[in-house]
Design a protein around this motif. Structure first.
Motif, PDB file in Angstrom:
ATOM      1  N   ASP A 159       0.830  -1.203   0.000  1.00  0.00           N
ATOM      2  CA  ASP A 159       0.000   0.000   0.000  1.00  0.00           C
ATOM      3  C   ASP A 159       0.867   1.257   0.000  1.00  0.00           C
ATOM      4  N   ASP A 160       0.233   2.396  -0.110  1.00  0.00           N
ATOM      5  CA  ASP A 160       0.969   3.658  -0.161  1.00  0.00           C
ATOM      6  C   ASP A 160       0.649   4.531   1.044  1.00  0.00           C
ATOM      7  N   LEU A 161       0.552   3.908   2.221  1.00  0.00           N
ATOM      8  CA  LEU A 161       0.241   4.667   3.430  1.00  0.00           C
ATOM      9  C   LEU A 161       1.337   5.670   3.792  1.00  0.00           C
ATOM     10  N   ALA A 182       1.595  10.022  -8.478  1.00  0.00           N
ATOM     11  CA  ALA A 182       2.852   9.696  -9.152  1.00  0.00           C
ATOM     12  C   ALA A 182       3.359   8.324  -8.705  1.00  0.00           C
ATOM     13  N   HIS A 183       3.229   8.047  -7.411  1.00  0.00           N
ATOM     14  CA  HIS A 183       3.649   6.753  -6.876  1.00  0.00           C
ATOM     15  C   HIS A 183       2.848   5.625  -7.524  1.00  0.00           C
ATOM     16  N   ARG A 184       1.546   5.799  -7.650  1.00  0.00           N
ATOM     17  CA  ARG A 184       0.680   4.794  -8.258  1.00  0.00           C
ATOM     18  C   ARG A 184       1.033   4.597  -9.735  1.00  0.00           C
ATOM     19  N   MET A 185       1.321   5.700 -10.434  1.00  0.00           N
ATOM     20  CA  MET A 185       1.672   5.604 -11.855  1.00  0.00           C
ATOM     21  C   MET A 185       2.989   4.842 -12.035  1.00  0.00           C
ATOM     22  N   MET A 186       3.965   5.146 -11.177  1.00  0.00           N
ATOM     23  CA  MET A 186       5.249   4.450 -11.256  1.00  0.00           C
ATOM     24  C   MET A 186       5.067   2.958 -10.963  1.00  0.00           C
ATOM     25  N   LYS A 187       4.264   2.667  -9.969  1.00  0.00           N
ATOM     26  CA  LYS A 187       3.999   1.277  -9.599  1.00  0.00           C
ATOM     27  C   LYS A 187       3.298   0.542 -10.741  1.00  0.00           C
ATOM     28  N   ASN A 188       2.317   1.187 -11.358  1.00  0.00           N
ATOM     29  CA  ASN A 188       1.605   0.568 -12.477  1.00  0.00           C
ATOM     30  C   ASN A 188       2.496   0.378 -13.692  1.00  0.00           C
ATOM     31  N   ASP A 246      12.805   0.099  -4.908  1.00  0.00           N
ATOM     32  CA  ASP A 246      14.244  -0.177  -5.045  1.00  0.00           C
ATOM     33  C   ASP A 246      14.795   0.486  -6.300  1.00  0.00           C
ATOM     34  N   GLU A 247      14.056   0.400  -7.383  1.00  0.00           N
ATOM     35  CA  GLU A 247      14.486   1.027  -8.628  1.00  0.00           C
ATOM     36  C   GLU A 247      14.527   2.539  -8.487  1.00  0.00           C
TER      37      GLU A 247
END
Length: 125
Positions: free
Chosen positions: A35-37, A46-52, A58-59
């Protein structure tokens, strides 16, 4: 460890041994650590887009380290230190590209680096 921490740990351990946690929802199930808590509200999209897109934290950490080293190289005057930094940057680039290639993401890292250097040289002339 301070006294209150020791007492807390003992009480938690005792409650666990007595089975007081067995009635909690999710008991025995793995935690969702995906999750992104911990991500600030303004960075969640932005975090969700990078994850998707397949990028992991780590990257992202390796990429940030590469950017930090690049900044140090630009500010460095000592040739020996600059070579050491370049070596460190190359190692991080290899690590980053290996992470992405495991996911079958084509980076073309050297292609973009060469293009970046050509642009810098034209701008500096």
């Amino acid at each position: 460890m301070d006294f209150s921490m020791i007492i807390s740990e003992q009480r938690i351990k005792k409650a666990y041994e007595e089975g007081e946690f067995k009635e909690l929802p999710g008991f025995g199930k793995p935690l969702n650590l995906d999750d992104d808590l911990g991500v600030p509200q303004e960075l969640k999209m932005a975090h969700r887009m990078m994850k998707n897109a397949g990028f992991t934290t780590d990257e992202i950490k390796v990429k940030k380290e590469m950017m930090r080293i690049e900044d140090l190289i630009k500010a460095c005057d000592d040739d020996l230190e600059k070579r050491e930094l370049q070596k460190n940057l190359n190692e991080n680039m290899l690590k980053y590209n290996a992470m992405l290639s495991k996911k079958r993401i084509n980076t073309n890292g050297s292609l973009f680096k060469n293009y970046e250097h050509k642009i810098e040289n034209k701008l500096l002339k």
